[in-house]
Design an enzyme around this catalytic site. Structure first.
Site, PDB file in Angstrom:
ATOM      1  N   HIS A  63     -20.295 -10.679  67.660  1.00  0.00           N
ATOM      2  CA  HIS A  63     -20.963 -11.640  67.848  1.00  0.00           C
ATOM      3  C   HIS A  63     -22.585 -11.290  67.742  1.00  0.00           C
ATOM      4  CE1 HIS A  63     -17.415 -13.874  69.757  1.00  0.00           C
ATOM      5  NE2 HIS A  63     -17.239 -12.722  69.843  1.00  0.00           N
ATOM      6  N   HIS A  67     -23.363 -16.189  63.899  1.00  0.00           N
ATOM      7  CA  HIS A  67     -21.652 -15.952  63.792  1.00  0.00           C
ATOM      8  C   HIS A  67     -20.891 -17.019  64.186  1.00  0.00           C
ATOM      9  CE1 HIS A  67     -23.153 -15.317  67.843  1.00  0.00           C
ATOM     10  NE2 HIS A  67     -21.857 -15.726  68.350  1.00  0.00           N
ATOM     11  N   ASP A  69     -17.354 -18.022  66.496  1.00  0.00           N
ATOM     12  CA  ASP A  69     -16.337 -17.414  67.792  1.00  0.00           C
ATOM     13  C   ASP A  69     -14.850 -18.094  67.437  1.00  0.00           C
ATOM     14  OD1 ASP A  69     -18.674 -16.624  69.129  1.00  0.00           O
ATOM     15  OD2 ASP A  69     -18.494 -18.444  70.622  1.00  0.00           O
ATOM     16  N   HIS A  73     -11.572 -15.438  71.780  1.00  0.00           N
ATOM     17  CA  HIS A  73     -12.997 -15.011  72.652  1.00  0.00           C
ATOM     18  C   HIS A  73     -13.039 -15.655  74.035  1.00  0.00           C
ATOM     19  CE1 HIS A  73     -17.082 -13.761  73.230  1.00  0.00           C
ATOM     20  NE2 HIS A  73     -17.636 -14.853  72.715  1.00  0.00           N
ATOM     21  N   HIS A 191     -17.573 -23.583  75.797  1.00  0.00           N
ATOM     22  CA  HIS A 191     -16.728 -22.834  75.254  1.00  0.00           C
ATOM     23  C   HIS A 191     -15.508 -22.997  75.676  1.00  0.00           C
ATOM     24  CE1 HIS A 191     -20.410 -19.908  74.337  1.00  0.00           C
ATOM     25  NE2 HIS A 191     -19.547 -19.513  73.537  1.00  0.00           N
TER      26      HIS A 191
END
Length: 239
Positions: A63, A67, A69, A73, A191
């Site tokens: 990361h 970048h 994910d 992750h 996330h």
């Protein structure tokens, strides 16, 4: 591709488009997560040493810099628990929308209303789109002490807005800030919502100010087995 070469012709029609680099340069002492491996670039062969070629060893976390994910992750099990090498290529390139949010302050959150206001002006976000949020945070990027402000009090995406985007079926969501979750978010709600829905995340983007509301985005990672993410070279084509 059809016999008439339509894919080649379509790409040729973009010959006059502008390529916009959305990637920070990898160099030592760039901002990084304190618990992650820092970027290192070590000279191994050099003409000055009498070697016939020049090359460096690169060391970094998955990361690092600009970048992407992968779902694993933050997804521990289930259908969305897969690595960066398994992300379908067609999800990584295509139509992108850029939403400006430079009016947000430190640790603020993008709301559903921010997204629908953009749609009211520019049209609906479509399934498969890539949605990029410009906070203007990339101007804080730098090496050493000059980049310290990049790691502090960044804004992010609310869980409700993340859920709105996954309901739309977008392919990925990006930010020019340190993380898609704001600095003091409780846990990692954006996330978890995005990656749990197989909506990939781009972080540490640069130069989003150069994008119009709609462009074409390319974000290809390294093909890392069991990779939780990868540095990318993010570029956009602008008409």
């Amino acid at each position: 591709m059809t016999d008439d070469g339509s894919v080649v012709e379509a790409f040729a029609s973009l010959a006059d488009a502008e390529w916009v680099d959305l990637t920070h340069t990898l160099e030592e002492d760039i901002p990084s997560v304190p618990t992650h491996a820092r970027y290192g670039h070590t000279l191994y062969q050099s003409y000055e040493y009498g070697d016939p070629a020049c090359h460096y060893r690169i060391s970094m976390g998955e990361h690092t810099g600009t970048h992407i994910d992968a779902p694993l992750h933050f997804v521990a099990e289930g259908d969305a628990h897969y690595d960066i090498a398994s992300v379908p290529l067609d999800r990584l390139a295509g139509r992108a929308v850029a939403i400006e949010a430079t009016d947000l302050g430190p640790d603020d959150r993008i709301t559903v209303e921010h997204v629908t206001a953009w749609e009211d002006e520019h049209g609906d976000i479509e399934a498969g789109d890539r949605v990029l949020f410009r906070f203007g945070w990339d101007v804080r990027w730098g090496t050493g002490e000059s980049g310290q402000a990049f790691n502090e009090d960044w804004p992010g995406l609310s869980h409700e807005a993340a859920e709105y985007l996954t309901d739309r079926g977008v392919a990925l969501v990006g930010t020019d800030a340190f993380s898609i979750d704001a600095t003091r978010a409780e846990g990692f709600p954006a996330h978890e919502e995005l990656l749990g829905s197989e909506t990939y995340i781009l972080e540490n983007l640069a130069n989003l100010a150069a994008l119009p509301p709609v462009s074409v985005l390319f974000t290809f990672p390294l093909k890392i087995a069991e990779g939780s993410g990868s540095p990318i070279r993010a570029v956009a084509l602008v008409d």
